[in-house]
Design a protein around this motif. Structure first.
Motif, mmCIF file in Angstrom:
data_model
loop_
_atom_site.group_PDB
_atom_site.id
_atom_site.type_symbol
_atom_site.label_atom_id
_atom_site.label_comp_id
_atom_site.label_asym_id
_atom_site.label_seq_id
_atom_site.Cartn_x
_atom_site.Cartn_y
_atom_site.Cartn_z
ATOM 1 N N PHE A 131 -15.589 1.284 -8.112
ATOM 2 C CA PHE A 131 -15.137 2.461 -8.873
ATOM 3 C C PHE A 131 -14.249 3.425 -8.081
ATOM 4 N N TRP A 132 -14.683 4.695 -7.895
ATOM 5 C CA TRP A 132 -13.777 5.701 -7.308
ATOM 6 C C TRP A 132 -13.378 5.316 -5.899
ATOM 7 N N GLN A 161 -6.579 2.060 -19.972
ATOM 8 C CA GLN A 161 -6.459 1.734 -18.547
ATOM 9 C C GLN A 161 -5.286 2.478 -17.927
ATOM 10 N N MET A 197 -15.165 -6.307 -10.841
ATOM 11 C CA MET A 197 -15.620 -5.702 -12.088
ATOM 12 C C MET A 197 -15.120 -4.266 -12.200
ATOM 13 N N ASP A 226 -11.529 -4.304 -13.212
ATOM 14 C CA ASP A 226 -11.366 -4.573 -14.645
ATOM 15 C C ASP A 226 -11.583 -3.302 -15.456
ATOM 16 N N VAL A 227 -12.687 -2.599 -15.189
ATOM 17 C CA VAL A 227 -13.024 -1.411 -15.976
ATOM 18 C C VAL A 227 -11.952 -0.343 -15.812
ATOM 19 N N VAL A 251 -20.295 -8.492 -7.333
ATOM 20 C CA VAL A 251 -21.506 -7.926 -6.746
ATOM 21 C C VAL A 251 -22.347 -8.999 -6.035
ATOM 22 N N ALA A 252 -22.246 -10.250 -6.475
ATOM 23 C CA ALA A 252 -23.025 -11.317 -5.838
ATOM 24 C C ALA A 252 -22.585 -11.497 -4.384
ATOM 25 N N TYR A 269 -21.263 -9.130 -2.513
ATOM 26 C CA TYR A 269 -21.812 -7.981 -1.788
ATOM 27 C C TYR A 269 -23.269 -8.221 -1.404
ATOM 28 N N MET A 293 -30.175 -13.287 -8.705
ATOM 29 C CA MET A 293 -30.102 -14.186 -7.563
ATOM 30 C C MET A 293 -31.492 -14.522 -7.028
ATOM 31 N N LYS A 338 -17.681 11.281 -11.721
ATOM 32 C CA LYS A 338 -16.395 11.938 -11.484
ATOM 33 C C LYS A 338 -15.523 11.773 -12.721
ATOM 34 N N VAL A 352 -13.415 1.380 -22.565
ATOM 35 C CA VAL A 352 -12.818 0.350 -21.709
ATOM 36 C C VAL A 352 -13.857 -0.709 -21.365
ATOM 37 N N MET A 353 -15.111 -0.271 -21.089
ATOM 38 C CA MET A 353 -16.154 -1.228 -20.732
ATOM 39 C C MET A 353 -16.435 -2.176 -21.885
ATOM 40 N N GLN A 402 -13.662 -4.714 -22.033
ATOM 41 C CA GLN A 402 -13.703 -5.668 -20.926
ATOM 42 C C GLN A 402 -15.010 -6.449 -20.893
ATOM 43 N N VAL A 442 -17.970 -5.410 -20.315
ATOM 44 C CA VAL A 442 -18.909 -4.993 -19.293
ATOM 45 C C VAL A 442 -20.111 -4.377 -20.018
#
Lengths: 140, 140, 140
Positions: free
Chosen positions: A23-24, A43, A103, A106-107, A124-125, A127, C13, C61, C75-76, C79, C81
């Motif tokens: 994100f940010w 977007q 992800m 994309d958002v 995220v996997a 990460y 996972m 934010k 947007v989510m 996409q 999400v």
């Protein structure tokens, strides 16, 4: 900035470092110039509203309409503390792995060509796989 | 507050605890009174704009021009929850090691004599050394 | 949202996941409807001022008077999400243990019957016990 200071410190001490940007956090990695890519209307709006690149970012508190960030940059220069663009440059030179969260991209409608060079792109996997093996793991 | 609650809890359970204070986190450790030290003009401005000491800090959300913080303090007193100055006192009594980040102090122009007693002063390398050996390590 | 995305990813996972909700984090777990419980005057005010449930939360934010959150949700959806209520539902289905911090509930005046079903209730000692054994541990 805290993230890059800690990451660069750890890399200087010989640790393997991976940074995962969501994100940010992605805004710190945007190229300063306007890159033309196809986006949906929303977007595009996100893209316009968000700061583009490390030099445009505010600080998390004491912003005072941007004055806080300007003061901070001046004091940092006087004290010889490295700025965010310099910290990113050092991170690259120290081979810190920087991963942009796909992800989040994309958002927020951020494309690979809008971000600085030398990044990897993963979810995220990836990460979690890295975090699982890490000794120190921070959410900043 | 979250940092001190977790730190005090861990110390009470017999863990060794080290807290490392950077940037805005340092404000919680400032003495409430105005200490005269030599600063550059911008450092002086930072010093004036930032809250001085644990009792002056706002809360991270729901601030409403300070009303949120005042309400929070009243409810906490009614519920017998310890306040931030009490939490810091408990941390000292439990021998929690509190380290002030020297680079943050340089940037914000905070001198050792402006902070409460019993602190240690060190840089990010010291933090990383401690984090490397720690079982639990949080960025709050 | 970041917390639930990471937690759901880790559970998918095959990891055991525990989430510990404090202060503002509890708002994500409030039932959307108004539940009548006895509160002190200040606790009642907190309850009215804070967002009730996952669908009412802003984003950290770019809020712009709620416009940021609405844009983000649109947007989510475009996409594909998952939204926060869906993320919570997935967390439940994956048997992620969700613990509400009882001290935070006291301070904010939130009662068990105001929160969604399937939660556990415990204090910071429980959190520290789990964190001590965990491989990955984040403060978000």
């Amino acid at each position: 900035m805290a993230a890059f200071i800690i990451a660069n410190g750890a890399a200087a001490m010989g640790d393997d470092v991976t940074m995962f940007f969501t994100f940010w956090g992605l805004n710190a990695l945007r190229k300063p110039e306007n890159i033309k890519v196809k986006k949906s209307f929303l977007q595009g709006m996100f893209g316009k509203m968000m700061p583009r690149g490390a030099d445009k970012l505010g600080i998390s508190k004491m912003n005072f309409g941007g004055m806080g960030a300007a003061m901070m940059k001046t004091v940092m220069k006087q004290q010889n503390v490295t700025t965010l663009p310099e910290l990113i440059q050092t991170a690259k030179e120290q081979d810190i792995k920087m991963i942009a969260c796909t992800m989040s991209m994309d958002v927020m409608g951020i494309r690979e060509e809008e971000l600085i060079d030398g990044l990897e792109f993963a979810g995220v996997a990836t990460y979690l796989g890295e975090a699982d093996e890490a000794n120190v793991n921070l959410f900043i």
